[in-house]
Design a protein around this motif. Structure first.
Motif, PDB file in Angstrom:
ATOM      1  N   GLY A  17     -28.336 -40.943  81.141  1.00  0.00           N
ATOM      2  CA  GLY A  17     -27.578 -40.636  79.935  1.00  0.00           C
ATOM      3  C   GLY A  17     -27.587 -41.742  78.907  1.00  0.00           C
ATOM      4  N   SER A  18     -27.869 -42.969  79.332  1.00  0.00           N
ATOM      5  CA  SER A  18     -27.848 -44.093  78.388  1.00  0.00           C
ATOM      6  C   SER A  18     -29.247 -44.488  77.916  1.00  0.00           C
ATOM      7  CB  SER A  18     -27.132 -45.298  79.004  1.00  0.00           C
ATOM      8  OG  SER A  18     -27.738 -45.673  80.244  1.00  0.00           O
ATOM      9  N   ILE A  19     -30.155 -44.731  78.862  1.00  0.00           N
ATOM     10  CA  ILE A  19     -31.497 -45.174  78.456  1.00  0.00           C
ATOM     11  C   ILE A  19     -32.552 -44.092  78.657  1.00  0.00           C
ATOM     12  CG2 ILE A  19     -30.950 -47.589  78.888  1.00  0.00           C
ATOM     13  CD1 ILE A  19     -32.525 -47.413  81.505  1.00  0.00           C
ATOM     14  N   GLY A  20     -32.224 -43.045  79.400  1.00  0.00           N
ATOM     15  CA  GLY A  20     -33.158 -41.945  79.609  1.00  0.00           C
ATOM     16  C   GLY A  20     -33.946 -42.073  80.894  1.00  0.00           C
ATOM     17  N   PRO A  21     -34.437 -40.940  81.408  1.00  0.00           N
ATOM     18  CA  PRO A  21     -35.182 -40.948  82.675  1.00  0.00           C
ATOM     19  C   PRO A  21     -36.438 -41.804  82.640  1.00  0.00           C
ATOM     20  CG  PRO A  21     -34.530 -38.718  82.086  1.00  0.00           C
ATOM     21  CD  PRO A  21     -34.210 -39.580  80.913  1.00  0.00           C
ATOM     22  N   ALA A  22     -37.155 -41.800  81.519  1.00  0.00           N
ATOM     23  CA  ALA A  22     -38.424 -42.530  81.453  1.00  0.00           C
ATOM     24  C   ALA A  22     -38.227 -44.026  81.658  1.00  0.00           C
ATOM     25  CB  ALA A  22     -39.134 -42.258  80.132  1.00  0.00           C
ATOM     26  N   ALA A  23     -37.104 -44.554  81.193  1.00  0.00           N
ATOM     27  CA  ALA A  23     -36.847 -45.993  81.303  1.00  0.00           C
ATOM     28  C   ALA A  23     -36.063 -46.355  82.561  1.00  0.00           C
ATOM     29  CB  ALA A  23     -36.086 -46.481  80.064  1.00  0.00           C
ATOM     30  N   THR A  24     -35.657 -45.371  83.322  1.00  0.00           N
ATOM     31  CA  THR A  24     -34.867 -45.615  84.526  1.00  0.00           C
ATOM     32  C   THR A  24     -35.775 -45.874  85.719  1.00  0.00           C
ATOM     33  OG1 THR A  24     -33.026 -44.244  83.740  1.00  0.00           O
ATOM     34  CG2 THR A  24     -33.161 -44.636  86.116  1.00  0.00           C
ATOM     35  N   PHE A  51     -33.969 -37.691  91.294  1.00  0.00           N
ATOM     36  CA  PHE A  51     -33.723 -36.976  90.043  1.00  0.00           C
ATOM     37  C   PHE A  51     -33.150 -35.592  90.308  1.00  0.00           C
ATOM     38  CE2 PHE A  51     -34.188 -34.761  86.152  1.00  0.00           C
ATOM     39  CZ  PHE A  51     -34.098 -35.739  85.182  1.00  0.00           C
ATOM     40  N   LYS A  52     -33.670 -34.907  91.315  1.00  0.00           N
ATOM     41  CA  LYS A  52     -33.144 -33.572  91.633  1.00  0.00           C
ATOM     42  C   LYS A  52     -31.678 -33.652  92.039  1.00  0.00           C
ATOM     43  CE  LYS A  52     -37.489 -31.334  92.956  1.00  0.00           C
ATOM     44  NZ  LYS A  52     -38.291 -30.775  94.075  1.00  0.00           N
ATOM     45  N   ALA A  53     -31.319 -34.685  92.797  1.00  0.00           N
ATOM     46  CA  ALA A  53     -29.932 -34.833  93.233  1.00  0.00           C
ATOM     47  C   ALA A  53     -29.008 -35.122  92.063  1.00  0.00           C
ATOM     48  CB  ALA A  53     -29.826 -35.948  94.272  1.00  0.00           C
ATOM     49  N   CYS A  54     -29.420 -36.038  91.184  1.00  0.00           N
ATOM     50  CA  CYS A  54     -28.531 -36.378  90.072  1.00  0.00           C
ATOM     51  C   CYS A  54     -28.489 -35.246  89.049  1.00  0.00           C
ATOM     52  CB  CYS A  54     -28.906 -37.711  89.436  1.00  0.00           C
ATOM     53  SG  CYS A  54     -30.403 -37.730  88.468  1.00  0.00           S
ATOM     54  N   SER A  55     -29.589 -34.498  88.917  1.00  0.00           N
ATOM     55  CA  SER A  55     -29.609 -33.349  88.016  1.00  0.00           C
ATOM     56  C   SER A  55     -28.635 -32.279  88.488  1.00  0.00           C
ATOM     57  CB  SER A  55     -31.022 -32.768  87.926  1.00  0.00           C
ATOM     58  OG  SER A  55     -31.058 -31.633  87.100  1.00  0.00           O
ATOM     59  N   ALA A  56     -28.648 -31.996  89.786  1.00  0.00           N
ATOM     60  CA  ALA A  56     -27.739 -30.990  90.340  1.00  0.00           C
ATOM     61  C   ALA A  56     -26.287 -31.433  90.185  1.00  0.00           C
ATOM     62  CB  ALA A  56     -28.064 -30.745  91.807  1.00  0.00           C
ATOM     63  N   GLU A  57     -26.028 -32.707  90.421  1.00  0.00           N
ATOM     64  CA  GLU A  57     -24.667 -33.234  90.307  1.00  0.00           C
ATOM     65  C   GLU A  57     -24.186 -33.167  88.859  1.00  0.00           C
ATOM     66  OE1 GLU A  57     -21.066 -34.950  91.528  1.00  0.00           O
ATOM     67  OE2 GLU A  57     -22.699 -34.066  92.690  1.00  0.00           O
ATOM     68  N   TRP A  58     -25.058 -33.532  87.910  1.00  0.00           N
ATOM     69  CA  TRP A  58     -24.671 -33.517  86.495  1.00  0.00           C
ATOM     70  C   TRP A  58     -24.413 -32.087  86.017  1.00  0.00           C
ATOM     71  CZ3 TRP A  58     -26.207 -31.505  81.829  1.00  0.00           C
ATOM     72  CH2 TRP A  58     -25.602 -32.061  80.693  1.00  0.00           C
ATOM     73  N   ARG A  59     -25.278 -31.155  86.421  1.00  0.00           N
ATOM     74  CA  ARG A  59     -25.105 -29.755  86.008  1.00  0.00           C
ATOM     75  C   ARG A  59     -23.816 -29.176  86.568  1.00  0.00           C
ATOM     76  NH1 ARG A  59     -30.398 -29.132  87.688  1.00  0.00           N
ATOM     77  NH2 ARG A  59     -29.670 -27.735  89.348  1.00  0.00           N
ATOM     78  N   SER A  60     -23.470 -29.578  87.777  1.00  0.00           N
ATOM     79  CA  SER A  60     -22.231 -29.099  88.381  1.00  0.00           C
ATOM     80  C   SER A  60     -21.009 -29.585  87.605  1.00  0.00           C
ATOM     81  CB  SER A  60     -22.149 -29.578  89.837  1.00  0.00           C
ATOM     82  OG  SER A  60     -20.925 -29.207  90.420  1.00  0.00           O
ATOM     83  N   ALA A  61     -21.081 -30.820  87.101  1.00  0.00           N
ATOM     84  CA  ALA A  61     -19.963 -31.397  86.349  1.00  0.00           C
ATOM     85  C   ALA A  61     -19.974 -30.988  84.884  1.00  0.00           C
ATOM     86  CB  ALA A  61     -19.998 -32.918  86.459  1.00  0.00           C
ATOM     87  N   ASN A  62     -21.129 -30.544  84.383  1.00  0.00           N
ATOM     88  CA  ASN A  62     -21.272 -30.195  82.963  1.00  0.00           C
ATOM     89  C   ASN A  62     -21.992 -28.848  82.827  1.00  0.00           C
ATOM     90  OD1 ASN A  62     -20.595 -33.014  81.537  1.00  0.00           O
ATOM     91  ND2 ASN A  62     -21.873 -33.412  83.335  1.00  0.00           N
ATOM     92  N   PRO A  63     -21.388 -27.775  83.319  1.00  0.00           N
ATOM     93  CA  PRO A  63     -22.098 -26.493  83.328  1.00  0.00           C
ATOM     94  C   PRO A  63     -22.351 -25.952  81.927  1.00  0.00           C
ATOM     95  CG  PRO A  63     -19.791 -26.188  83.913  1.00  0.00           C
ATOM     96  CD  PRO A  63     -20.019 -27.670  83.859  1.00  0.00           C
ATOM     97  N   ALA A  64     -23.562 -25.477  81.726  1.00  0.00           N
ATOM     98  CA  ALA A  64     -23.895 -24.825  80.460  1.00  0.00           C
ATOM     99  C   ALA A  64     -23.243 -23.452  80.431  1.00  0.00           C
ATOM    100  CB  ALA A  64     -25.411 -24.686  80.330  1.00  0.00           C
ATOM    101  N   ALA A  94     -22.690 -32.677  75.766  1.00  0.00           N
ATOM    102  CA  ALA A  94     -23.830 -33.161  76.551  1.00  0.00           C
ATOM    103  C   ALA A  94     -24.904 -33.806  75.676  1.00  0.00           C
ATOM    104  CB  ALA A  94     -24.441 -31.996  77.332  1.00  0.00           C
ATOM    105  N   GLU A  95     -24.542 -34.181  74.457  1.00  0.00           N
ATOM    106  CA  GLU A  95     -25.559 -34.596  73.485  1.00  0.00           C
ATOM    107  C   GLU A  95     -26.439 -35.746  73.978  1.00  0.00           C
ATOM    108  OE1 GLU A  95     -26.122 -35.980  68.822  1.00  0.00           O
ATOM    109  OE2 GLU A  95     -24.103 -35.838  69.665  1.00  0.00           O
ATOM    110  N   ALA A  96     -25.844 -36.829  74.450  1.00  0.00           N
ATOM    111  CA  ALA A  96     -26.638 -37.996  74.831  1.00  0.00           C
ATOM    112  C   ALA A  96     -27.602 -37.662  75.961  1.00  0.00           C
ATOM    113  CB  ALA A  96     -25.724 -39.149  75.230  1.00  0.00           C
ATOM    114  N   MET A  97     -27.101 -36.964  76.979  1.00  0.00           N
ATOM    115  CA  MET A  97     -27.952 -36.624  78.113  1.00  0.00           C
ATOM    116  C   MET A  97     -29.073 -35.672  77.699  1.00  0.00           C
ATOM    117  SD  MET A  97     -28.634 -37.067  81.336  1.00  0.00           S
ATOM    118  CE  MET A  97     -27.199 -37.621  82.277  1.00  0.00           C
ATOM    119  N   ARG A  98     -28.719 -34.617  76.960  1.00  0.00           N
ATOM    120  CA  ARG A  98     -29.746 -33.627  76.595  1.00  0.00           C
ATOM    121  C   ARG A  98     -30.788 -34.244  75.665  1.00  0.00           C
ATOM    122  NH1 ARG A  98     -30.651 -28.578  77.905  1.00  0.00           N
ATOM    123  NH2 ARG A  98     -31.941 -27.290  76.552  1.00  0.00           N
TER     124      ARG A  98
END
Length: 199
Positions: A17-24, A51-64, A94-98
């Motif tokens: 959410g801060s620096i992005g997946p590419a830089a992580t 990434f799959k684990a953190c994606s699932a966790e983030w989606r659960s906390a921030n459902p579209a 979800a602006e920063a993450m998306r």
């Protein structure tokens, strides 16, 4: 969830959410989580599993918003007025993450990338299906209204989500072949005009 695994997952979410997946990097995740690389790899053997684990966790906390909820609304303008503020509200939260995910799409696992890319199209499909006939121009405008980049541009001009949604409903109305919208938000049949060329 195991506490160490949860801490690692949260660290990855914060970095995405801060620096992005590419830089992580895995090292950065381990450092932020306060664990060794060996511990991190015991829980997540590679970047994709993390990434799959953190994606699932983030989606659960921030459902579209679930697009299916709007398909039961028969009037196309009522459907737009219900969907767009909800969609834009989610984009705002979800602006920063998306923004980071869209920028770094190329490095994301294919299933995650596909989900990110398909969501606004799914919303557009449901919004467009409320009309009885197909229209190429109307469809293009609806796709435009559901894009994160469209919302972001309007939000950065200082529009509220409600204002942005109202503006986009007006744009769709024009593409659908009406000049104006009555107070209730539906097209005024007295103001109808021939379909735009190419529709």
């Amino acid at each position: 969830m195991d506490r160490t695994r949860a801490r690692i997952t949260q660290a990855a979410i914060e970095l995405h959410g801060s620096i992005g997946p590419a830089a992580t990097t895995m090292s950065a995740v381990a450092e932020r989580a306060g664990v060794t690389r060996a511990t991190l790899y015991r829980h997540f053997p590679n970047e994709e599993t993390l990434f799959k684990a953190c994606s699932a966790e983030w989606r659960s906390a921030n459902p579209a918003p679930g697009p299916d909820q709007w398909s039961a609304i028969p009037d196309p303008y009522d459907r737009l007025r219900a969907a767009l503020p909800a969609l834009y509200g989610w984009y705002r939260s979800a602006e920063a993450m998306r923004a980071n995910l869209l920028r770094d799409l190329a490095v994301l696992p294919t299933p995650v990338r596909s989900g990110i890319e398909s969501y606004p199209r799914t919303v557009a499909d449901i919004l467009d299906s409320a009309w009885p006939r197909r229209s190429r121009l109307r469809r293009a405008v609806i796709v435009h209204t559901t894009a994160f980049e469209t919302w972001q541009s309007l939000a950065h001009e200082g529009l509220s989500d409600t204002e942005a949604a109202k503006l986009m409903v007006g744009l769709v109305s024009t593409a659908a072949g009406t000049r104006g919208i009555r107070a209730a938000g539906r097209p005024d049949p007295k103001l109808s005009v021939p379909p735009l060329r190419g529709s």
